[in-house]
Every structure is written in structure tokens, then in C-alpha cells.
Scaffold this active site. Structure first.
Site, PDB file in Angstrom:
ATOM      1  N   ASP A  12      -8.722  -6.572  -4.521  1.00 22.90           N
ATOM      2  CA  ASP A  12      -8.327  -5.268  -3.976  1.00 22.90           C
ATOM      3  C   ASP A  12      -8.860  -4.184  -4.910  1.00 22.90           C
ATOM      4  O   ASP A  12      -8.415  -4.069  -6.048  1.00 22.90           O
ATOM      5  CB  ASP A  12      -6.799  -5.202  -3.890  1.00 22.90           C
ATOM      6  CG  ASP A  12      -6.293  -3.919  -3.252  1.00 22.90           C
ATOM      7  OD1 ASP A  12      -7.104  -2.986  -3.021  1.00 22.90           O
ATOM      8  OD2 ASP A  12      -5.086  -3.841  -2.983  1.00 22.90           O
ATOM      9  N   SER A  58       0.832  -1.196   0.000  1.00 20.61           N
ATOM     10  CA  SER A  58       0.000   0.000   0.000  1.00 20.61           C
ATOM     11  C   SER A  58       0.877   1.260   0.000  1.00 20.61           C
ATOM     12  O   SER A  58       1.756   1.393  -0.846  1.00 20.61           O
ATOM     13  CB  SER A  58      -0.913  -0.058   1.232  1.00 20.61           C
ATOM     14  OG  SER A  58      -1.930   0.874   1.157  1.00 20.61           O
ATOM     15  N   HIS A 111      -8.015  -5.245  -0.162  1.00 20.01           N
ATOM     16  CA  HIS A 111      -6.732  -4.576   0.063  1.00 20.01           C
ATOM     17  C   HIS A 111      -6.003  -5.158   1.274  1.00 20.01           C
ATOM     18  O   HIS A 111      -4.774  -5.227   1.307  1.00 20.01           O
ATOM     19  CB  HIS A 111      -6.991  -3.077   0.253  1.00 20.01           C
ATOM     20  CG  HIS A 111      -5.743  -2.262   0.323  1.00 20.01           C
ATOM     21  ND1 HIS A 111      -4.815  -2.236  -0.700  1.00 20.01           N
ATOM     22  CD2 HIS A 111      -5.247  -1.433   1.286  1.00 20.01           C
ATOM     23  CE1 HIS A 111      -3.820  -1.421  -0.368  1.00 20.01           C
ATOM     24  NE2 HIS A 111      -4.052  -0.933   0.830  1.00 20.01           N
TER      25      HIS A 111
END
Lengths: 213, 374
Positions: free
Chosen positions: B318, B153, B351
Site C-alpha cells: 500500500d 482508509s 491500498h
């Protein structure tokens, strides 16, 4: 193009004899420092060999996660992708050579991928099992689907969905305006056939070098 | 040897007196970074790996604290002896980023000029600033080059930025569940989260410390929004569906559905320990990140100076940083002839997947790191 593909790995070059015979044949067509894309690259054996011996800038495309992991394990650049969705993200003419070994017969979008290979590559190399190999013909005459080293599966479990011959492939290339620059054929003892041999009859595996006409 | 934890760890602190000039134009004249390390730095100092944290992460990547054994590092399943990032081979460093709230200099730290917490006076920090600070920490630890920089991320953005800011100092980049820049939708979610905090009456323009309050409701809302984007629609359906808290409707605005209960719980928990100013700064750092901007949007050109090898990973469900965003990174790297591998992991968890154990995910990272020479 100064980049060496495996600067950080300790991979030592394997001898050509350790490569599957058809991959070794394909490798001989690759020039040093070419940009190579290998479609359906499996465990990355060809690319590992090419990067170690010919310093190619190479990338493999593979959809199967376990094969991707095998490539990662040997330090081969591998990009997971489903080839039936084409080669989006790769630019026109970026690669010197796009290779597809023994995978075309398992693709849905045969014409699409041939087009894509010659969109992103200057030349393409395609190897495939020749359905018209004389022993395969004999098997059909005897009423059975052929099972051989190049067509190792039974009809009910084969991943192959396209069954075609050297002659059929030649016709398709004509139709798609693709020029066949060179053929190589192998008999079922992995021996290369002479250039003037009737590959459609004698080759169990055929390899074609292609370019846009 | 069996896979195990790195065991008891303790954070360390490094003080920097050389001013850090930030991308925003601000300056931190003096700052501190807290960090943890796992494994041993080899004699040649070639086996260091930097792990960069995401929005709510910290320097506490793996292991646990002697006096708080339940406080396990946020990536403990990934880092340790026999784990994908194997501390028997690598010397792993986790750093709390500047502007953080886990001990590194941030908005709740005391500003030496005023003797009060920085609060609203804390300068804006960017991904590039974090990398700069991490590089200075590496200098002080005698690490001239990282074997790898790894992050998921926002952490993945730092890993990418390392390859661009210090191309000669990083040999491998693992960019996981990340993107080359935020989309309008990503920024929109961040903006809603920020507005929740900024409009909380307890925010006091960022100087809530001096009133002995925190903008708890705002921070809670921000986290609830965040959590929705970390999960996939499928995962949410599977985990909560339309399950009811009390078996039947009560026709009220209290919790009716389990998903509400989950979000409130997560938000409330987060608001007890996380600093609202850090949340604001960090979401802004996400928004600002765009390495291609100075190259007219040409990401391939931005990557041209990179010297690292790259491994880019994404997760099928995601939608916050979708596989398509990772493929943008891969295409740009191929375009500039950089060595890159890419894998999209089939995962239901959205995610959040990058923090979870998944056999293919971990096997792939293990295989990649296995061939990294040290």
C-alpha cells in the site's frame, strides 16, 4: 501509570508454573507496573502473565505473523516488526525493562540490538543457550554438533546463526560498555544453579540482567 | 457453523432536527442519515460495532437487497456470521456519512430553504463532523458505548477520531490501511482529482443538477487517478502488464493497452452512480484530517485522552497509506502508553487490500475481535 493492560479481556491470570521455566525466572525480575518491551515475544505468554500478575504496561515485538495472531488472540499488545531493523519508533529510555528470551542467537545484528535494547530500556534481560554447557562440549569432543533441549535443531536446519557462550557474552558486554547486573543459569533439568556456580560449564540456559555502564 | 452472508438487508433512515454545527462553521439545521444494521443488539447494549466507510463506500456494508440481489455490501467478506467481524457476536452498524450520495443528506439532497438540491451550498464536512453525526445516531439507537469502531482508509481516520472525540464511548479501535494525516503526495493526488471535476464544463460551479447534467468526464478522470493509487505497481504489472487490447498497436489515442481499458471502464462505471460534489467534499475531508494539528503536530499528545485499545493494520504494497504511516500511529500510541497492536500484512494488492479477503488479515482481525468482551 494507571493503565491496566487487559481491561477488556477476560483473561485470568495463569499460574507461574504454567510458564516456561526461563520465562518464569525472567518474570521474577519484573517489578509491578513496569513498562516492559518483550522482543521476540512468541505467543505472548510472558506478557499475558506479567500484565495479569504485575499490571505491567507491556508490548511484544514479533515478526512471525502466526505468532502475532496468537498474541492478538490472548489480548496481548503485539507490534509486528523485524528486530534486525532495530527499534525505530521507540523513544530513548521509555521502557523500564526490555526482554529478549532465546532470540539473540538468531539475530544478525547482535551488537545493534543490544545497543537498541539499552537505548529504549533502563534495563535489559537476555536469555540464551550456552554453547559451552558441558554436555555440548562433550558432544563436540565426540565429533558432533550438540543437539539438546536448549539447542534442539540439527546443524542443517537450525534458525540459530550465532553460537556463543556465557564467557563470550561477558566479553561482548565488556566491549559494549554493558554492565551485567545479575546472572541466572539453569541445568538441563531446568533447575536453577547456585549463584557461585560456573555457569559457563554447568548452565544449558543462561539469563543475564543488563544495564548501561 | 459455516461462514455465510448476513442475507437480505434493508437500509433505515433517521431524521435529526437538532442543528449540527460543523467544523467549517457551517450548520446543517436538519439532516437525515441512512444506515444498516446486522446482527442483534444485546440487552445490555454492549456489543455494538460501528463500521466507517471510506471515499466511495456507503452504509451498505454487508448482505444484499431483496429486490437487487447483485448489490452486495462493500465489506461483505468481512462482516457476517462466522466472518472476521462476526454478526453472531456483534451488532454491526454501517452509516452513510453526511455529504454522501447514497441517501444521507448531501449535496444532491433538497435544501429545504430553496427547494432545490444543495449543490454548491452544501457546507464542508470533516471527519470530526461525521463522527459527531454517527454519535447522534448511536444516541438515538440507545448505544452509549461501542465495543469497537472499525474502518479502513478514510474509515480508519473516523475510527481514530472516535477515540479522541468520544474516548469514553469506544472500547476498541481497528484502524486499517490508514494514516494520521495526508502527506503532500496524497493531497496532490486529491487535488488533481478535484481539478478534473471542477474544470469539467458540466460542473456549473457545483450546481449541475439544475441543468440536468453531471460532470461525467471530470468524475471519470478523478476515479481513474484514484484507481492508480489503490493498486500497487506489482499488482498492475501482474494483472495488466503491457498487454494490448487488440494484439498490435493501432497508433491511436483509443485504448491500446489493457490498463487503459480497465481505468476507463472503472471511471465510466463510477461516474454513472457517484455524485461529483460528494467526491469533492470527501477528498477535502481527507485533506483536512489532522488530529495532531491542535497539539502542535504532536500525535502522541493528541492520543493522550484516548481510552480505547487499538489494533492498527497495514499492507506491505500500500503506497497510498503505506505501512510507515501506520507505524506513526503506533509509535504515538506507545508513546502515550496506550494499548496497541500492529500488523503489516504481506499483500500484493496495494491500498485495495483492506477490502479483499486475505487469510492472515482476516485471521488477525478474527483473533483480535475474539478477545473483545461484550
Amino acid at each position: 501509570m494507571s493503565m491496566v493492560m487487559n481491561p477488556a479481556t477476560n483473561e485470568t491470570a495463569q499460574p507461574e508454573s504454567a510458564l516456561r521455566f526461563d520465562l518464569a525466572a525472567i518474570a521474577r525480575w519484573v517489578q509491578p507496573e513496569e513498562r516492559v518491551l518483550d522482543l521476540g515475544c512468541g505467543d505472548g505468554a510472558l506478557l499475558a502473565y506479567l500484565s495479569a500478575t504485575k499490571r505491567v504496561v507491556g508490548y511484544g515485538i514479533e515478526n512471525d505473523v502466526n505468532r502475532v495472531i496468537a498474541c492478538l488472540d490472548r489480548g496481548v499488545n503485539v507490534i509486528q516488526s523485524n528486530l534486525d531493523q532495530g527499534l525505530a519508533g521507540f523513544e530513548d529510555g521509555f521502557f523500564d525493562r526490555v526482554i529478549m528470551s532465546q532470540a539473540l542467537q538468531a539475530m544478525h545484528n547482535t551488537q545493534g540490538i543490544l545497543h537498541e535494547m539499552l537505548r529504549v530500556g533502563r534495563e535489559a534481560v537476555v536469555s540464551f543457550p550456552n554453547f559451552a554447557f558441558w554436555k555440548h562440549r562433550k558432544s563436540i569432543l565426540e565429533g558432533r554438533m550438540p543437539v539438546s533441549e536448549s539447542l534442539p535443531h540439527q546443524w542443517f536446519n537450525t534458525p540459530n546463526i550465532r553460537f556463543f557462550t556465557v564467557a563470550d557474552f561477558t566479553t561482548l558486554c565488556d566491549l559494549l560498555d554493558i554492565e551485567i547486573l545479575e546472572w541466572m543459569g539453569f541445568d538441563d533439568q531446568h533447575q536453577p544453579l547456585p549463584p557461585d556456580a560456573d555457569l559457563n560449564f554447568l548452565a544449558t540456559l543462561a539469563i543475564a540482567r543488563l544495564a548501561r555502564r | 457453523m459455516a461462514v455465510r452472508s448476513v442475507g437480505v438487508v434493508s437500509p433505515q433512515r433517521m431524521v435529526f432536527d437538532e442543528p449540527l454545527r460543523l467544523k467549517s462553521g457551517g450548520v446543517l439545521p436538519r439532516y437525515e442519515l441512512v444506515y444498516e444494521t446486522y446482527g442483534e443488539l444485546n440487552a445490555a447494549k454492549t456489543n455494538a460495532v460501528l463500521v466507517c466507510h471510506a471515499l466511495s463506500g456507503s452504509h451498505h456494508v454487508a448482505g444484499y437487497y431483496e429486490d437487487d440481489p447483485k448489490n452486495i455490501g462493500w465489506w461483505d467478506n468481512f462482516v457476517g456470521p462466522g466472518k472476521p467481524l462476526d454478526t453472531r457476536k456483534f451488532f454491526v452498524i454501517g452509516v452513510n456519512n453526511l455529504g454522501g450520495c447514497y441517501g444521507s443528506t448531501g449535496p444532491k439532497s433538497i435544501d429545504p430553504e430553496t427547494g432545490e438540491p444543495y449543490g454548491s451550498r452544501f457546507p464542508f464536512v470533516t471527519v470530526e463532523d461525521w463522527v459527531e453525526a454517527q454519535a447522534r445516531l448511536a444516541d438515538r439507537l440507545g448505544i452509549s458505548e461501542f465495543a469497537a469502531v472499525i474502518g479502513g482508509s478514510l474509515g480508519g481516520m473516523q475510527a481514530l477520531s472516535w477515540a479522541l472525540q468520544y474516548p469514553e464511548r469506544v472500547r476498541h479501535v481497528l484502524a486499517i490501511a490508514t494514516a494520521p494525516k495526508l502527506s503532500a503526495q496524497n493531497i496532490a493526488f486529491n487535488e488533481v482529482a478535484r481539478q478534473a471535476i471542477l474544470t469539467d464544463p458540466d460542473f456549473h460551479g457545483g450546481d449541475y443538477y439544475r441543468y440536468g447534467v453531471v460532470p461525467k468526464r471530470g468524475l471519470m478522470l478523478a476515479r481513474m487517478i484514484g484507481h492508480i493509487t489503490y493498486l500497487s505497481d506489482d499488482a498492475m504489472a501482474e494483472k495488466f502488464g503491457r498487454a494490448l487490447k487488440h494484439g498490435a498497436f493501432r497508433y491511436s489515442y483509443d485504448v491500446e493497452f489493457e490498463i487503459e481499458s480497465y481505468l476507463r471502464y472503472q471511471g465510466e462505471k463510477f461516474s454513472r452512480y457517484f455524485d461529483a460534489n460528494t467526491y469533492l467534499l470527501t477528498t477535502r475531508a481527507l485533506d483536512y484530517y489532522d488530529p495532531a494539528a491542535e497539539y502542535g503536530g504532536d500525535l502522541a499528545q493528541a492520543f493522550a485522552r484516548a481510552q480505547a485499545r487499538f489494533f492498527v493494520l497495514s499492507f506491505s504494497t500500500d503506497w497510498r497509506f503505506s505501512p510507515a504511516r501506520s507505524r506513526e500511529i503506533v509509535s504515538a500510541l506507545v508513546h502515550s502508553e496506550k494499548p496497541v497492536s500492529y500488523l503489516e500484512i504481506e499483500s500484493k494488492a496495494g491500498h485495495d487490500s483492506f477490502l479483499l479477503e486475505h487469510p492472515h488479515y482476516h485471521a488477525a482481525v478474527r483473533a483480535y475481535l475474539n478477545q473483545v468482551a461484550v
